[in-house]
Structures are given as structure tokens and as C-alpha cells.
Design a protein around this motif. Structure first.
Motif, PDB file in Angstrom:
ATOM      1  N   ASP A 186       0.857  -1.189   0.000  1.00 40.36           N
ATOM      2  CA  ASP A 186       0.000   0.000   0.000  1.00 40.36           C
ATOM      3  C   ASP A 186       0.892   1.237   0.000  1.00 40.36           C
ATOM      4  OD1 ASP A 186      -2.101   1.751   0.161  1.00 40.36           O
ATOM      5  OD2 ASP A 186      -2.511   1.396   2.286  1.00 40.36           O
ATOM      6  N   PRO A 187       1.559   1.528  -1.125  1.00 37.55           N
ATOM      7  CA  PRO A 187       2.576   2.588  -1.134  1.00 37.55           C
ATOM      8  C   PRO A 187       2.020   3.986  -0.911  1.00 37.55           C
ATOM      9  CG  PRO A 187       2.170   1.781  -3.355  1.00 37.55           C
ATOM     10  CD  PRO A 187       1.440   0.866  -2.432  1.00 37.55           C
ATOM     11  N   LEU A 188       0.745   4.225  -1.198  1.00 37.83           N
ATOM     12  CA  LEU A 188       0.175   5.556  -1.053  1.00 37.83           C
ATOM     13  C   LEU A 188      -0.566   5.728   0.269  1.00 37.83           C
ATOM     14  CD1 LEU A 188      -1.204   6.142  -4.673  1.00 37.83           C
ATOM     15  CD2 LEU A 188       1.001   6.820  -3.713  1.00 37.83           C
ATOM     16  N   GLY A 189      -0.641   4.669   1.061  1.00 41.14           N
ATOM     17  CA  GLY A 189      -1.364   4.739   2.324  1.00 41.14           C
ATOM     18  C   GLY A 189      -0.559   5.425   3.406  1.00 41.14           C
ATOM     19  N   THR A 190      -1.232   5.681   4.527  1.00 37.18           N
ATOM     20  CA  THR A 190      -0.588   6.261   5.698  1.00 37.18           C
ATOM     21  C   THR A 190      -0.312   5.155   6.700  1.00 37.18           C
ATOM     22  OG1 THR A 190      -1.710   8.384   5.381  1.00 37.18           O
ATOM     23  CG2 THR A 190      -0.803   7.936   7.567  1.00 37.18           C
ATOM     24  N   HIS A 191       0.943   4.945   7.005  1.00 49.99           N
ATOM     25  CA  HIS A 191       1.328   3.858   7.898  1.00 49.99           C
ATOM     26  C   HIS A 191       1.845   4.381   9.230  1.00 49.99           C
ATOM     27  CE1 HIS A 191       1.166   1.325   4.270  1.00 49.99           C
ATOM     28  NE2 HIS A 191       1.842   2.298   3.690  1.00 49.99           N
ATOM     29  N   ALA A 192       1.797   5.683   9.423  1.00 51.69           N
ATOM     30  CA  ALA A 192       2.419   6.285  10.596  1.00 51.69           C
ATOM     31  C   ALA A 192       1.780   5.793  11.885  1.00 51.69           C
ATOM     32  CB  ALA A 192       2.335   7.807  10.519  1.00 51.69           C
ATOM     33  N   LEU A 193       2.605   5.701  12.923  1.00 52.10           N
ATOM     34  CA  LEU A 193       2.108   5.319  14.246  1.00 52.10           C
ATOM     35  C   LEU A 193       1.200   6.407  14.802  1.00 52.10           C
ATOM     36  CD1 LEU A 193       2.176   3.459  16.722  1.00 52.10           C
ATOM     37  CD2 LEU A 193       4.278   4.624  17.432  1.00 52.10           C
ATOM     38  N   TYR A 194       1.609   7.652  14.647  1.00 51.81           N
ATOM     39  CA  TYR A 194       0.814   8.802  15.099  1.00 51.81           C
ATOM     40  C   TYR A 194       0.719   9.797  13.941  1.00 51.81           C
ATOM     41  CZ  TYR A 194       2.203   6.756  19.567  1.00 51.81           C
ATOM     42  OH  TYR A 194       2.442   5.890  20.603  1.00 51.81           O
ATOM     43  N   GLY A 237       1.309  11.759  19.396  1.00 57.15           N
ATOM     44  CA  GLY A 237       1.823  10.701  20.253  1.00 57.15           C
ATOM     45  C   GLY A 237       0.764   9.884  20.953  1.00 57.15           C
ATOM     46  N   GLY A 238      -0.455   9.859  20.401  1.00 56.97           N
ATOM     47  CA  GLY A 238      -1.534   9.098  21.017  1.00 56.97           C
ATOM     48  C   GLY A 238      -2.189   9.789  22.191  1.00 56.97           C
ATOM     49  N   MET A 239      -1.823  11.016  22.473  1.00 59.33           N
ATOM     50  CA  MET A 239      -2.385  11.753  23.611  1.00 59.33           C
ATOM     51  C   MET A 239      -3.548  12.631  23.167  1.00 59.33           C
ATOM     52  SD  MET A 239       1.107  12.819  25.671  1.00 59.33           S
ATOM     53  CE  MET A 239       2.002  13.329  24.204  1.00 59.33           C
ATOM     54  N   LYS A 240      -4.526  12.805  24.065  1.00 60.94           N
ATOM     55  CA  LYS A 240      -5.689  13.639  23.780  1.00 60.94           C
ATOM     56  C   LYS A 240      -5.402  15.110  24.046  1.00 60.94           C
ATOM     57  CE  LYS A 240      -8.349  10.139  22.723  1.00 60.94           C
ATOM     58  NZ  LYS A 240      -8.795   9.922  21.320  1.00 60.94           N
ATOM     59  N   ARG A 241      -4.626  15.378  25.073  1.00 59.47           N
ATOM     60  CA  ARG A 241      -4.309  16.754  25.437  1.00 59.47           C
ATOM     61  C   ARG A 241      -2.797  16.960  25.364  1.00 59.47           C
ATOM     62  NH1 ARG A 241      -8.106  17.893  30.793  1.00 59.47           N
ATOM     63  NH2 ARG A 241     -10.152  17.555  29.765  1.00 59.47           N
ATOM     64  N   THR A 286       7.927  11.634  20.624  1.00 59.36           N
ATOM     65  CA  THR A 286       7.620  10.789  19.468  1.00 59.36           C
ATOM     66  C   THR A 286       7.495  11.577  18.171  1.00 59.36           C
ATOM     67  OG1 THR A 286       5.262  10.941  20.012  1.00 59.36           O
ATOM     68  CG2 THR A 286       6.489   9.028  20.850  1.00 59.36           C
ATOM     69  N   ASN A 287       7.542  12.913  18.240  1.00 61.12           N
ATOM     70  CA  ASN A 287       7.370  13.714  17.024  1.00 61.12           C
ATOM     71  C   ASN A 287       8.560  14.618  16.746  1.00 61.12           C
ATOM     72  OD1 ASN A 287       5.622  14.455  14.780  1.00 61.12           O
ATOM     73  ND2 ASN A 287       5.443  16.458  15.768  1.00 61.12           N
ATOM     74  N   ARG A 314       9.513  13.077   2.125  1.00 62.54           N
ATOM     75  CA  ARG A 314       8.459  12.890   3.122  1.00 62.54           C
ATOM     76  C   ARG A 314       8.933  11.898   4.192  1.00 62.54           C
ATOM     77  NH1 ARG A 314       4.419  10.223   1.556  1.00 62.54           N
ATOM     78  NH2 ARG A 314       5.101   9.512  -0.495  1.00 62.54           N
ATOM     79  N   THR A 315       8.449  12.111   5.415  1.00 62.17           N
ATOM     80  CA  THR A 315       8.875  11.286   6.543  1.00 62.17           C
ATOM     81  C   THR A 315       7.669  10.905   7.395  1.00 62.17           C
ATOM     82  OG1 THR A 315      10.989  12.448   6.636  1.00 62.17           O
ATOM     83  CG2 THR A 315      10.377  11.177   8.568  1.00 62.17           C
ATOM     84  N   GLU A 316       7.649   9.673   7.893  1.00 62.79           N
ATOM     85  CA  GLU A 316       6.649   9.264   8.872  1.00 62.79           C
ATOM     86  C   GLU A 316       7.273   8.238   9.811  1.00 62.79           C
ATOM     87  OE1 GLU A 316       3.256   7.462   7.043  1.00 62.79           O
ATOM     88  OE2 GLU A 316       4.398   5.863   6.080  1.00 62.79           O
ATOM     89  N   LEU A 317       6.814   8.269  11.072  1.00 64.24           N
ATOM     90  CA  LEU A 317       7.288   7.330  12.088  1.00 64.24           C
ATOM     91  C   LEU A 317       6.341   6.147  12.136  1.00 64.24           C
ATOM     92  CD1 LEU A 317       9.263   6.721  14.436  1.00 64.24           C
ATOM     93  CD2 LEU A 317       7.620   7.864  15.950  1.00 64.24           C
ATOM     94  N   LEU A 318       6.869   4.946  11.895  1.00 67.17           N
ATOM     95  CA  LEU A 318       6.074   3.723  11.905  1.00 67.17           C
ATOM     96  C   LEU A 318       6.095   3.078  13.282  1.00 67.17           C
ATOM     97  CD1 LEU A 318       7.351   2.168   8.548  1.00 67.17           C
ATOM     98  CD2 LEU A 318       5.372   3.654   8.892  1.00 67.17           C
ATOM     99  N   PRO A 319       5.162   2.161  13.559  1.00 68.79           N
ATOM    100  CA  PRO A 319       5.264   1.393  14.808  1.00 68.79           C
ATOM    101  C   PRO A 319       6.612   0.674  14.903  1.00 68.79           C
ATOM    102  CG  PRO A 319       3.115   1.081  13.782  1.00 68.79           C
ATOM    103  CD  PRO A 319       3.942   1.861  12.801  1.00 68.79           C
ATOM    104  N   GLU A 320       7.007   0.354  16.118  1.00 72.62           N
ATOM    105  CA  GLU A 320       8.282  -0.307  16.428  1.00 72.62           C
ATOM    106  C   GLU A 320       9.467   0.618  16.231  1.00 72.62           C
ATOM    107  OE1 GLU A 320       8.256  -4.814  15.534  1.00 72.62           O
ATOM    108  OE2 GLU A 320       7.143  -3.929  13.877  1.00 72.62           O
ATOM    109  N   GLY A 321       9.200   1.930  16.077  1.00 71.69           N
ATOM    110  CA  GLY A 321      10.279   2.899  16.006  1.00 71.69           C
ATOM    111  C   GLY A 321      10.961   3.013  14.662  1.00 71.69           C
ATOM    112  N   VAL A 322      10.406   2.418  13.608  1.00 68.54           N
ATOM    113  CA  VAL A 322      11.010   2.487  12.277  1.00 68.54           C
ATOM    114  C   VAL A 322      10.631   3.815  11.615  1.00 68.54           C
ATOM    115  CG1 VAL A 322      11.084   1.429   9.993  1.00 68.54           C
ATOM    116  CG2 VAL A 322      10.969  -0.004  12.031  1.00 68.54           C
ATOM    117  N   LEU A 323      11.616   4.484  11.026  1.00 64.53           N
ATOM    118  CA  LEU A 323      11.367   5.739  10.313  1.00 64.53           C
ATOM    119  C   LEU A 323      11.255   5.446   8.824  1.00 64.53           C
ATOM    120  CD1 LEU A 323      11.171   8.703  11.333  1.00 64.53           C
ATOM    121  CD2 LEU A 323      13.396   9.055  10.282  1.00 64.53           C
TER     122      LEU A 323
END
Length: 439
Positions: free
Chosen positions: A319-327, A332-336, A395-396, A414-423
Motif C-alpha cells: 500500500d505505497p500511497l497509504g498512511t502507515h504512521a504510528l501517530y 503521540g496518542g495523547m488527547k491533550r 515521538t514527534n 516525506r517522513t513518517e514514524l512507523l510502529p516499532e520505532g522504524v522511520l
């Protein structure tokens, strides 16, 4: 004693000719690679109109060099330096390089030693230098070029030596395997000779029984000089003498008048490890050597780097055009937002934490230390509405050298942070690159 009669056969000469032919083929291939790289960069630099996109020609050049560096698993500096060398080669040198008569090391030697020389001097010496290059090793060739330049233009040589001694000194650090690093210092001949002389003086004080090799002795001598300490001999006699001297000055050492049995008992007690109440841990009996257990693979902080990267490469390829980012929102998964998250500049504590977690620039293959990098937001910070944009949190935020930071800011990469800490990083051509987390 006279020379023996030659016993070489025709097959031996043919084999040597094959080796030389393979070498010429390799040299020609390297020249072809540089030529194609030059054409690639020129085409990529001219592929867009800077005045329409806001991207400058320098940005396009830097991006093209980064594309080559990532594809070749190299660095920006290495690709840039080779490309500039190729563009500055003299006609005869380039002709010999393309034909395979000269290798990259000799070509680089000619380029470096002729750098900044007067054009008329280079033109007059070019043919003689090429002839010498066919017969001399790179080190000898460099000295021969210097000799020719001194004979042809002594005044220029004196002036350029004075200038380079002042402006071109530098130190480069390279991390190597198993916790070792190499530090390369560029200095004048006199300074290098002085440093080597000091090292040799320290090494000469060692006893012949010292068990280290010559390289180890010189390496330890350099470290001792750096610390302002003497180089200690490691032969058995010197080690025993130092141990005796330490015992004599140790206030907790047993008195000479104490009974031998008491002394032996004290020594045995001191060597025993302290008792442990942790379950499953046992200590060997006195005089019994404990065998080291093999490392537990389950204690690794993450799966193997290759397996981790290959898994994510397969997911992104599907899925090369999809968004795979962790956040994807950079929160960082936080609401506030936590304190400091809505401020563009990271706090000192956050900056120290990020640099400790990422020793180098996050761009694939870049080895610029994080101390010399900008702290960049992976998901862009929104100056007008900070709460909506990527937050200034661990995380950002990551280190990125100024060159690669600018390429990301211009939206060329372009850059995105994936799960498991992979950039995950994507170049302007749509090629995908991955950087594993630091162990």
C-alpha cells in the motif's frame, strides 16, 4: 648470486593479462558510473522551474545527490565530493580514466594535488603527470606531483602551503564496529611528524616483553598523550611492580605483622561475591570458576534489524500511497498536549532525551551527529494553530542535519514514524527507505 632462469610459461603471462584486463574494465565502469551520476544530477536539477515551485536550484541539486546517496547506500558528502571531482578532471586524466588506464584512487590523487594550482601550470604538467600515474602508486604519485609543482611554480607552492595550513585543518570521526571509532586529523606535515615522534618516544620506553603489537602500542601511546599520562608497560614484571606499589599505599591492605592464615582468610572473603536474595541466582564456591552463560536472545529490545525492515518494506510495498504512521497527527496518542508541546522549540530536557535516543541524523545513511543537527518535527508544527499541528513531544521530534531538514521543509522528501520505532522516508521519485531504531 645470479638470477635464476625464468620458468614462467605462456599460461602465466596470459593469466596476468586477464588480471590487468579485469582491472581496466573495473576502472572504466567506475568512470561510467560517475559520468551517469553527473548526467542524472544535471537532469534532476533542471527538471522543475524553481520560480514556480519555490524550490531553488540548490535544493534540487541537494535532493538529487541525496537520491543517489540513498540508492547507493552512501552519504551525501561522499557522492557530492566524487561528483565535483569528476566535473573538475583535466581532459587527459578523464580520458585515461574512461579508458581504464587509471583507477579512482590515482585519479583522486591527481585531483587533490592539483587543486587550486594555476591553470597554465596544470596544462604544462598534465601529460607528464598522466605518464607518472601509469607507473606509480598513489602515495608516490602525490609526492611526484608536488615535486613537479614546486619546480614549475615555487612561489605559488609556498603561498598555497601557507594558506592550506591555516584553512584546511580538520578532524573527522567515524564510528566502527565493536565499540571502536577512528579519528582522522588533517594537519601539516611538520605537525604530523611531531606527533608521530612523540608517540615513538613513548613506545621506546616499553620493555621488549610488552605483549602488545606495534599498532596497539602506538594506539595506546596516542591515548596516553591525549590524557597527559605516561604510557605504562604491560609486561609481567612491570605489572607486578605496580600491584606491589598499590598494595603498599592501600590503607585497607593487611599489615605485614598479621598471621598468614588471617591474611589468606581476609583475601578469600574479599574475593567472594556478596550474597544475593534474588531467586534463581547462585554463586560458585570459592576456587571454582563460573562459566559465562550464553546471551539470552529474548532480552533484545526489538527484533533483528533486517527482519524488522523487511517486514515494513513489504507492508508499505502493498500500500505505497497509504498512511502507515504510528501517530499521523503527531500527537503521540495523547488527547491533550503535555507541557511544552505547543511550543516550537523543544525544552532542554526533551532535546537531551531526543539526542540520546538518536545519535545521528534520521535521514537514511546520514552520519552527522545529533549534537550538530536541528531538532525537526516529523509531523509539521503548525505555527498558526499549534494544537492542530504536530506537537513538540518525544515521538514527534528527531535530529535532522540542516541539509536534510531543508529538503523535508521544501516537501521534496516525506517522513513518517512507523510502529516499532522504524522511520519511513520517501524521496521525490517515490522510492521508499527505512531507518531502524537505535538499539
Amino acid at each position: 648470486m645470479g638470477l635464476r632462469k625464468s620458468a614462467w610459461t605462456t599460461d602465466d603471462h596470459a593469466a596476468l593479462a586477464c588480471v590487468l584486463g579485469a582491472r581496466r574494465t573495473i576502472n572504466a565502469a567506475v568512470a561510467s558510473e560517475l559520468n551517469l551520476s553527473d548526467e542524472y544530477v544535471r537532469n534532476r536539477t533542471a527538471c522543475a522551474a524553481p520560480w514556480d515551485t519555490g524550490v531553488t536550484e540548490k535544493d534540487l541539486y541537494n535532493s538529487a545527490i541525496c537520491e543517489l546517496a540513498a540508492a547507493l547506500s552512501s552519504t551525501f558528502a561522499a557522492v557530492h565530493n566524487k561528483l565535483q571531482m569528476w566535473r573538475q578532471l583535466r581532459p587527459l586524466v578523464r580520458q585515461e580514466f574512461i579508458a581504464g588506464s587509471l583507477d579512482l584512487e590515482r585519479v583522486r590523487t591527481i585531483h587533490d594535488h592539483l587543486l587550486h594550482a594555476r591553470p597554465e601550470t596544470v596544462i604544462a604538467l598534465e601529460a607528464e603527470i598522466v605518464k607518472a600515474a601509469r607507473e606509480m602508486a598513489p602515495g608516490t604519485l602525490g609526492r611526484e606531483i608536488d615535486r613537479l609543482l614546486i619546480e614549475a611554480d615555487a612561489d605559488w607552492d609556498r603561498a598555497v602551503r601557507t594558506r592550506t595550513a591555516r584553512t584546511e585543518k580538520r578532524i573527522r570521526l567515524r564510528r566502527r564496529a565493536r565499540g571502536l571509532s577512528s579519528v582522522t586529523a588533517l594537519m601539516t606535515d611538520g605537525e604530523a611528524d611531531e606527533q608521530l615522534s612523540r608517540i615513538d618516544v613513548e613506545v621506546a620506553r616499553l620493555h621488549p616483553e610488552d605483549p602488545r603489537s606495534d599498532d596497539q602500542r602506538r594506539g595506546d601511546a596516542q591515548t596516553a598523550l591525549m590524557r597527559g599520562e605516561p604510557l605504562l608497560c604491560e609486561c609481567l614484571t612491570c605489572q607486578v611492580s605496580r600491584d606491589d606499589a598499590d598494595d603498599a599505599t592501600d590503607p585497607q591492605a593487611p599489615d605485614a605483622d598479621e598471621p598468614a592464615s588471617k591474611t589468606a582468610s581476609s583475601s578469600t572473603s574479599a574475593e567472594l561475591p556478596s550474597a544475593s536474595t534474588e531467586p534463581g541466582k547462585t554463586h560458585p564456591a570459592p576456587g571454582v570458576t563460573a562459566e559465562l552463560a550464553p546471551p539470552d536472545p529474548s532480552r533484545r529490545s526489538r527484533p533483528g534489524g533486517g527482519t524488522l525492515i523487511e517486514r515494513w518494506r513489504a507492508l508499505v510495498r502493498g500500500d505505497p500511497l497509504g498512511t502507515h504512521a504510528l501517530y499521523p497527527d503527531g500527537h503521540g496518542g495523547m488527547k491533550r498536549p503535555p507541557p511544552g508541546a505547543l511550543t516550537y522549540t523543544p525544552s532542554r530536557a526533551l532535546a537531551a532525551q531526543v539526542r540520546a535516543a538518536h545519535p545521528y541524523c534520521l535521514h537514511p545513511g546520514c552520519n552527522v551527529p545529533s549534537e550538530r543537527c536541528d531538532l525537526d518535527h516529523i509531523v509539521e508544527f503548525d505555527q498558526r494553530n499549534p494544537e492542530r499541528g504536530g506537537w513538540t513531544i518525544f515521538t514527534n521530534v528527531g535530529p535532522r542535519c540542516r541539509l536534510h531538514h531543508n529538503l523535508k521543509t521544501r516537501k521534496l522528501w516525506r517522513t513518517e514514524l512507523l510502529p516499532e520505532g522504524v522511520l519511513h522516508i520517501v524521496d521525490p521519485l517515490g522510492n521508499h527507505y527505512f531507518t531502524a531504531p537505535t538499539l
